[in-house]
Design a protein around this motif. Sequence first.
Motif, short mmCIF file in Angstrom:
data_model
loop_
_atom_site.label_atom_id
_atom_site.label_comp_id
_atom_site.label_asym_id
_atom_site.label_seq_id
_atom_site.Cartn_x
_atom_site.Cartn_y
_atom_site.Cartn_z
N ALA A 47 -12.60 5.94 -6.48
CA ALA A 47 -11.93 7.00 -5.72
C ALA A 47 -12.87 8.19 -5.62
O ALA A 47 -12.87 9.08 -6.48
N THR A 60 -8.45 8.38 -12.27
CA THR A 60 -8.61 7.08 -11.62
C THR A 60 -9.62 6.29 -12.42
O THR A 60 -10.48 6.85 -13.09
N TYR A 97 -6.69 1.97 -10.61
CA TYR A 97 -7.29 2.77 -9.54
C TYR A 97 -6.41 3.96 -9.17
O TYR A 97 -6.87 5.01 -8.75
N LEU A 126 -5.17 1.71 5.03
CA LEU A 126 -4.53 2.70 4.16
C LEU A 126 -3.66 3.66 4.97
O LEU A 126 -2.60 4.09 4.52
N THR A 176 -4.28 8.66 -5.37
CA THR A 176 -5.48 8.94 -4.56
C THR A 176 -5.15 9.02 -3.07
O THR A 176 -5.83 9.71 -2.32
N GLN A 177 -4.12 8.30 -2.65
CA GLN A 177 -3.72 8.39 -1.25
C GLN A 177 -3.08 9.75 -0.95
O GLN A 177 -3.29 10.31 0.12
N ILE A 207 0.84 -1.20 0.00
CA ILE A 207 0.00 0.00 0.00
C ILE A 207 0.87 1.25 0.00
O ILE A 207 1.65 1.48 0.94
N PRO A 215 -11.77 5.67 -0.89
CA PRO A 215 -12.42 4.55 -1.58
C PRO A 215 -13.90 4.44 -1.22
O PRO A 215 -14.25 4.33 -0.05
N LEU A 273 -3.81 4.09 -6.75
CA LEU A 273 -3.85 4.21 -5.29
C LEU A 273 -2.83 5.21 -4.77
O LEU A 273 -3.11 5.97 -3.83
N TYR A 274 -1.65 5.24 -5.38
CA TYR A 274 -0.64 6.20 -4.92
C TYR A 274 -1.19 7.63 -5.06
O TYR A 274 -1.16 8.44 -4.11
N LEU A 281 -8.10 -2.09 -4.74
CA LEU A 281 -7.49 -0.76 -4.67
C LEU A 281 -6.07 -0.76 -5.20
O LEU A 281 -5.58 0.24 -5.73
N ALA A 282 -5.38 -1.89 -5.05
CA ALA A 282 -3.97 -1.95 -5.45
C ALA A 282 -3.79 -2.16 -6.94
O ALA A 282 -2.66 -2.08 -7.44
#
Lengths: 371, 95
Positions: A214, A347, A106, A159, A111-112, A65, A120, A108-109, A101-102
């Motif tokens: 996202a 995303t 998506y 997360l 959106t985080q 993650i 999410p 993830l990087y 998510l991974a």
Amino acid sequence: MSSLATMLKAPGALHEVDDDPEAVFEFLCSKGWSDGLPVIPPTPDRVERMLSFCDRDFDKPVVKIPPRFGAATPIRVAANAVMAGCKPEYFPLVLLALEALAEEPYNLYGTQATTHPCTPMLIFNGPIAKEVGINAGHNAMGNYFRANASIGRAVRLALVNIGAAIPGTGDMATAGTPAKFSFCVAENEAASPWEPLHVELGFPKESSTVTVIAAEGPHNINDHESITAEGILTMVAGTMTITGSNNAYYAGQPCVAFGPEHAQTVAGDGMSKADVKQWLFERATLPMSRFSKEGIERRFRRKLPEQYATAPLDAPVRMVTKPEDLIVIVTGGAGKHSAYVPTFGNTRSVTRALKRADGELVKSIQELKRG
Amino acid sequence: MAKIFIVAPDAPMEEAEQLKSRRTLSSGGIRLGVLDNSKSNADHLLNLIIDGVKKEFKVDSVVIKRKPASSRPATDQILDELAKEADLVVSAMAD
């Protein structure tokens, strides 16, 4: 395979604290392992019970993650699920969501770490959502229901704790969203006049899936007056068209979550999901002149020159770049309300089916119970 | 007070891979790489940095690459080109 007790002998796997719920909470907060709300202490016994519905190796990473790229092993995810208040039978769904998510689409990087307030949104389809009690009726996006609250919360805690999405360092959201505590729904398949989302996407009806988006928090669409598809969709389109949305700039996949009554009215006029998407694609537009002069020059003309370099000020700005990008679900109980969920934009949604280790679809969550 | 154990819900940061090759500057000057994240003012900031580097060091060449979107990682192609054409890379964002 090593026993859980052996695995927990690894350096840093356990912490000794006072046997007091407040002391445990204070300790977890002091380490930054928190969403700010009280948690269930993740003792080894509780983590072991959580893993009673896990058919993976407990210490092998399921995903990594970002932004820390922390290894999400079932043990670590289970600790977060205990903290969140999950029942053990929810645990496979938490892992499933993290796997979705991974996946690269998506993002993830991004959106985080973004300044945008996305989180999410978990949409569950299929029989297991009903089996474990994910609410698809009244207040589906709200509070009260343990499965919705704790599954979404467990994902968010993972997360933060495993991925280091810590506000101000790994999560740079300017103001964030209350949806970051939990945003987990099931589609109300029984009340929908259309095929459910997972079937629309090509999954078998008997499969159980999660779709991750996202998402921003939802915006309500109140329409007690319209009695035609055109009337309701006019109100939906009006809610979708906002200048501050990332969906005006990027090829994101926003979601319209119809309340069952609105959905029945729209479908009753003969409109399929595809018809709805086409209708909203064509009409959920704003003239470019509604944006600021700076936005027109710096965003539309400079960054999207193929569409807007020489476009007139009344050129339409669409909220989805193609009809099929709009995600349509039905959720909630009685009432003349629907919801619009904008997204991060850059995303793509990801849908995954719950499968056993042998690759077969899981028909009942009890299939995953160990022993 | 009695003590209990709790399972750590976090994950440690993995150790970064060691650089596989050492970078040595050519005898002439720096081959400067710039990775623009495509935010609105990144190009202005990076141009200021390029000017500053040029004042302090001998710069043989400047190669500028731009990510297609700020919120996605740079493509492998962009990273490979920067690795091939630059001795060092400045990456910055501005908004």
